[in-house]
Enzyme design. Structure first.
Site, mmCIF file in Angstrom:
data_model
loop_
_atom_site.group_PDB
_atom_site.id
_atom_site.type_symbol
_atom_site.label_atom_id
_atom_site.label_comp_id
_atom_site.label_asym_id
_atom_site.label_seq_id
_atom_site.Cartn_x
_atom_site.Cartn_y
_atom_site.Cartn_z
ATOM 1 N N PRO A 147 0.928 -1.247 0.199
ATOM 2 C CA PRO A 147 -0.036 0.021 -0.119
ATOM 3 C C PRO A 147 0.666 1.257 0.218
ATOM 4 O O PRO A 147 0.637 2.132 -0.703
ATOM 5 C CB PRO A 147 -0.905 -0.109 1.478
ATOM 6 C CG PRO A 147 -0.959 -1.710 1.470
ATOM 7 C CD PRO A 147 0.436 -2.046 1.102
ATOM 8 N N TYR A 148 1.912 1.261 0.815
ATOM 9 C CA TYR A 148 2.679 2.477 0.724
ATOM 10 C C TYR A 148 3.519 2.648 -0.583
ATOM 11 O O TYR A 148 3.487 3.662 -0.901
ATOM 12 C CB TYR A 148 3.727 2.327 1.894
ATOM 13 C CG TYR A 148 4.558 3.495 1.991
ATOM 14 C CD1 TYR A 148 4.205 4.821 2.593
ATOM 15 C CD2 TYR A 148 6.191 3.532 1.547
ATOM 16 C CE1 TYR A 148 4.970 5.943 2.755
ATOM 17 C CE2 TYR A 148 6.865 4.482 1.754
ATOM 18 C CZ TYR A 148 6.428 5.567 2.322
ATOM 19 O OH TYR A 148 6.997 6.790 2.306
ATOM 20 N N SER A 149 3.898 1.491 -1.284
ATOM 21 C CA SER A 149 4.559 1.675 -2.311
ATOM 22 C C SER A 149 3.369 2.239 -3.530
ATOM 23 O O SER A 149 3.948 2.977 -4.369
ATOM 24 C CB SER A 149 4.829 0.197 -2.952
ATOM 25 O OG SER A 149 6.144 -0.318 -2.027
ATOM 26 N N CYS A 206 10.635 4.158 3.216
ATOM 27 C CA CYS A 206 9.685 4.059 4.274
ATOM 28 C C CYS A 206 8.951 5.681 4.384
ATOM 29 O O CYS A 206 9.381 6.475 3.742
ATOM 30 C CB CYS A 206 10.185 3.679 5.486
ATOM 31 S SG CYS A 206 11.743 4.207 5.699
#
Length: 214
Positions: A147-149, A206
């Site tokens: 999801p962060y990617s 991150c």
């Protein structure tokens, strides 16, 4: 080399400015003479800056903060979209939908909404600078950070698209990677948290809000 800048007379807003990279950016703006506002969901006072509580996923909180900022600073010269949320480090199928929705809301929709409300002020002023803090995750796609990617990739594409929309103005819109930030080692266990990015730097996959608080 001692690099000096002069931001006197300019107003800068840094989201996610209470800690980590955001606080470091805000500190440097203060150092070089800018009138600085840090917007953060958990604000921490910074000498020489104004700090407001702002949840970048809520349009009404952004509007309220912008109204308060504008009463003291009639224009916004610089915006740094730095607020972020990494989420859990785990396989995608283990994510609760509410968690990945929140990751997208903070990291992508937050950038959309803050930019949407501040860009008109810059258009009226005829100039401005917007910087989105990006991540290697958006370029490479990182396992266990799907999801962060995805959110980071969206920020990169949004930055490219909007920079072309304003290229005929004096507004500059760009994205930056966080280098040598020391992100949590689980992000890249084989590299101690970061990967080589060339040129002697490292890029961290991150959240910039969480990078230096770990």
């Amino acid at each position: 080399m001692n690099i000096q800048y002069d931001f006197s007379g300019q107003t800068a807003i840094v989201t996610g400015g209470a800690r980590g990279i955001g606080r470091a950016i805000a500190t440097q703006f203060v150092r070089f003479g800018a009138q600085v506002w840090t917007w953060d969901i958990d604000p921490v006072e910074l000498d020489g800056a104004q700090s407001l509580r702002v949840d970048v996923t809520k349009a009404d909180e952004i509007a309220r903060a912008l109204g308060e900022t504008s009463r003291q600073s009639p224009r916004v010269d610089i915006l740094v979209n730095n607020a972020g949320y990494l989420g859990r480090y785990q396989p995608f199928e283990q994510f609760d939908p509410a968690e990945w929705h929140h990751i997208l809301q903070v990291n992508l929709v937050g950038v959309f909404e803050v930019t949407r409300q501040i860009l008109p002020l810059m258009r009226r002023a005829g100039q401005g600078r917007i910087v989105n803090m990006g991540s290697l995750a958006g370029k490479e796609g990182l396992p266990n950070l799907a999801p962060y990617s995805a959110a980071s990739a969206g920020v990169i594409a949004f930055t490219k698209a909007l920079s072309r929309e304003v290229c005929d103005t004096e507004i500059r819109y760009e994205a930056e990677d966080g280098l040598d930030a020391g992100c949590p080692p689980q992000a890249f266990p084989e590299r101690g948290g970061c990967v080589d990015a060339g040129g002697g730097g490292r890029a961290c996959g991150c959240s910039h809000e969480d990078l230096l608080s770990n």
